[in-house]
Write a protein that holds these residues in place. Structure first.
Motif, PDB file in Angstrom:
ATOM      1  N   ALA A  43       9.244  -1.103  -1.452  1.00  0.00           N
ATOM      2  CA  ALA A  43       8.912  -2.534  -1.541  1.00  0.00           C
ATOM      3  C   ALA A  43      10.105  -3.457  -1.332  1.00  0.00           C
ATOM      4  CB  ALA A  43       8.262  -2.829  -2.899  1.00  0.00           C
ATOM      5  N   GLY A  44      11.157  -2.955  -0.727  1.00  0.00           N
ATOM      6  CA  GLY A  44      12.327  -3.800  -0.496  1.00  0.00           C
ATOM      7  C   GLY A  44      13.341  -3.593  -1.604  1.00  0.00           C
ATOM      8  N   GLY A  45      14.057  -4.653  -1.941  1.00  0.00           N
ATOM      9  CA  GLY A  45      15.109  -4.511  -2.941  1.00  0.00           C
ATOM     10  C   GLY A  45      16.405  -4.081  -2.282  1.00  0.00           C
ATOM     11  N   ARG A  97       9.111  -8.817  -5.323  1.00  0.00           N
ATOM     12  CA  ARG A  97       9.765  -8.777  -4.011  1.00  0.00           C
ATOM     13  C   ARG A  97       8.843  -9.280  -2.902  1.00  0.00           C
ATOM     14  NH1 ARG A  97      12.063  -2.713  -5.310  1.00  0.00           N
ATOM     15  NH2 ARG A  97      13.838  -3.339  -6.582  1.00  0.00           N
ATOM     16  N   GLY A  98       8.029 -10.293  -3.237  1.00  0.00           N
ATOM     17  CA  GLY A  98       7.172 -10.923  -2.252  1.00  0.00           C
ATOM     18  C   GLY A  98       5.895 -10.166  -1.935  1.00  0.00           C
ATOM     19  N   LYS A  99       5.643  -9.067  -2.629  1.00  0.00           N
ATOM     20  CA  LYS A  99       4.431  -8.268  -2.403  1.00  0.00           C
ATOM     21  C   LYS A  99       3.648  -8.163  -3.712  1.00  0.00           C
ATOM     22  CE  LYS A  99       4.869  -4.388  -0.168  1.00  0.00           C
ATOM     23  NZ  LYS A  99       5.364  -3.045   0.227  1.00  0.00           N
ATOM     24  N   PRO A 100       2.330  -7.908  -3.630  1.00  0.00           N
ATOM     25  CA  PRO A 100       1.572  -7.677  -4.867  1.00  0.00           C
ATOM     26  C   PRO A 100       2.203  -6.546  -5.682  1.00  0.00           C
ATOM     27  CG  PRO A 100       0.080  -7.905  -3.015  1.00  0.00           C
ATOM     28  CD  PRO A 100       1.469  -7.835  -2.435  1.00  0.00           C
ATOM     29  N   THR A 101       2.252  -6.719  -6.998  1.00  0.00           N
ATOM     30  CA  THR A 101       2.803  -5.679  -7.854  1.00  0.00           C
ATOM     31  C   THR A 101       1.938  -4.411  -7.759  1.00  0.00           C
ATOM     32  OG1 THR A 101       1.657  -6.798  -9.661  1.00  0.00           O
ATOM     33  CG2 THR A 101       4.014  -7.162  -9.471  1.00  0.00           C
ATOM     34  N   ASN A 102       2.471  -3.309  -8.233  1.00  0.00           N
ATOM     35  CA  ASN A 102       1.806  -2.019  -8.050  1.00  0.00           C
ATOM     36  C   ASN A 102       0.401  -2.000  -8.640  1.00  0.00           C
ATOM     37  OD1 ASN A 102       1.185   0.955  -8.422  1.00  0.00           O
ATOM     38  ND2 ASN A 102       3.193   1.115  -7.457  1.00  0.00           N
ATOM     39  N   HIS A 103       0.247  -2.569  -9.833  1.00  0.00           N
ATOM     40  CA  HIS A 103      -1.081  -2.538 -10.459  1.00  0.00           C
ATOM     41  C   HIS A 103      -2.075  -3.460  -9.762  1.00  0.00           C
ATOM     42  CE1 HIS A 103       0.776  -5.967 -12.612  1.00  0.00           C
ATOM     43  NE2 HIS A 103      -0.453  -6.408 -12.779  1.00  0.00           N
ATOM     44  N   LYS A 104      -1.573  -4.421  -8.994  1.00  0.00           N
ATOM     45  CA  LYS A 104      -2.447  -5.279  -8.190  1.00  0.00           C
ATOM     46  C   LYS A 104      -2.815  -4.593  -6.869  1.00  0.00           C
ATOM     47  CE  LYS A 104      -2.930  -8.962 -10.743  1.00  0.00           C
ATOM     48  NZ  LYS A 104      -4.271  -9.380 -11.202  1.00  0.00           N
ATOM     49  N   ALA A 105      -1.876  -3.878  -6.288  1.00  0.00           N
ATOM     50  CA  ALA A 105      -2.122  -3.196  -5.016  1.00  0.00           C
ATOM     51  C   ALA A 105      -3.007  -1.961  -5.211  1.00  0.00           C
ATOM     52  CB  ALA A 105      -0.808  -2.788  -4.372  1.00  0.00           C
TER      53      ALA A 105
END
Length: 294
Positions: A43-45, A97-105
């Protein structure tokens, strides 16, 4: 950031990302679990913690291969902590990091298990490293469990939750961040130097360096939550205030927070000099931690 440091971070970030993907892709596990683990790892970072470990190793020896598995394990631990921090029971964040968090994805249960999987697999990665002898494996795993567990990062997270909705002292805030943020940085700095053969005295000074480095990182994090660019940060600005968290700007004001950060930086530089590592990428990374914009 100098071009030299920018290239250093970029090169080693790419290497760590490739190593992480290689370790996870080869696992024979349920596909959705693997996808969830890879989702957060990819997810980046900036991969600053493993890069810090490699820089600590290279402060005393050039060849970094012996430090790679510990760097990968550290990033797995850090990623697991982010997955769990974002959960509704803790920070309840929708984006990372600009993306849906894991529990949202994926979903909450999968996110919890993905975090658990990264945590436990990190120790397997160290245990299976053919470049480390038995004594080194035991020492590194002992240090990693101490820094990430109930005496380190987990304790810091717990204290951080307890500090919400109430005023804390600067000493309490330092303790929270020394544990929550600083302990994984301590692992990075200690492990790199330990594997490179640093002396006991040098390791003690590096422990002091990492203590202040963790506080520098957190002060800047708090400042960015007030003054940062939301697009660069990849998360909403002002979330700390919205969650009623105690922060350096809240306690000291922006100017006071900047002054405190400069005080920490001076102490970190002094410790690094005593460890005979002042003219290394450790110093450059400390300055980068202090001045980063995301």
């Amino acid at each position: 950031m100098s071009d030299s440091l920018k290239e250093y971070i970029s090169d080693y970030r790419n290497m760590i990302e490739m190593e992480l993907q290689e370790h996870l892709q080869k696992l024979s596990i349920p596909e959705q679990l693997k996808d969830s683990m890879l989702y957060s790892v990819e997810a980046g970072g900036k991969k600053l913690r493993p890069i810090l470990l490699l820089a600590s190793y290279q402060a005393y020896k050039k060849d970094y291969k012996k430090a790679v598995s510990s760097s990968v394990a550290l990033e797995m631990i850090h990623t697991y902590s982010l997955i769990h921090d974002d959960l509704p029971a803790l920070d309840d964040d929708d984006y990372r990091r600009g993306k849906p968090t894991n529990h949202k994805a994926f979903n909450e249960a999968t996110a919890i298990l993905a975090g658990d999987a990264l945590l436990t697999y990190s120790f397997e990665v160290i245990a299976k490293d053919p470049l480390l002898d038995a004594e080194q494996k035991v020492e590194i795993m002992k240090m990693l469990s101490f820094c990430s567990g109930p005496s380190g990062m987990v304790a810091g997270q717990f204290l951080d939750m307890g500090a919400e909705n109430r005023e804390v002292t600067i000493e309490e805030l330092e303790k929270i961040h020394m544990l929550k943020t600083g302990k994984l940085l301590e692992f990075a700095v200690f492990t790199g130097a330990y594997l490179a053969g640093a002396s006991e005295k040098q390791l003690e000074h590096l422990k002091q360096f990492s203590f202040y480095l963790g506080l520098i990182f957190q002060v800047q994090d708090d400042i960015l939550d007030v003054m940062g660019d939301e697009e660069q940060l990849g998360k909403p600005v002002g979330s700390d205030e919205g969650n009623e968290k105690s922060t350096y700007p809240k306690l000291l004001g922006i100017e006071g927070a900047i002054k405190k950060k400069e005080e920490y930086a001076a102490n970190a530089a002094a410790a690094l000099q005593k460890a005979n590592a002042q003219n290394t990428y450790l110093m450059a990374l400390m300055e980068y931690f202090s001045n980063r914009s995301y």
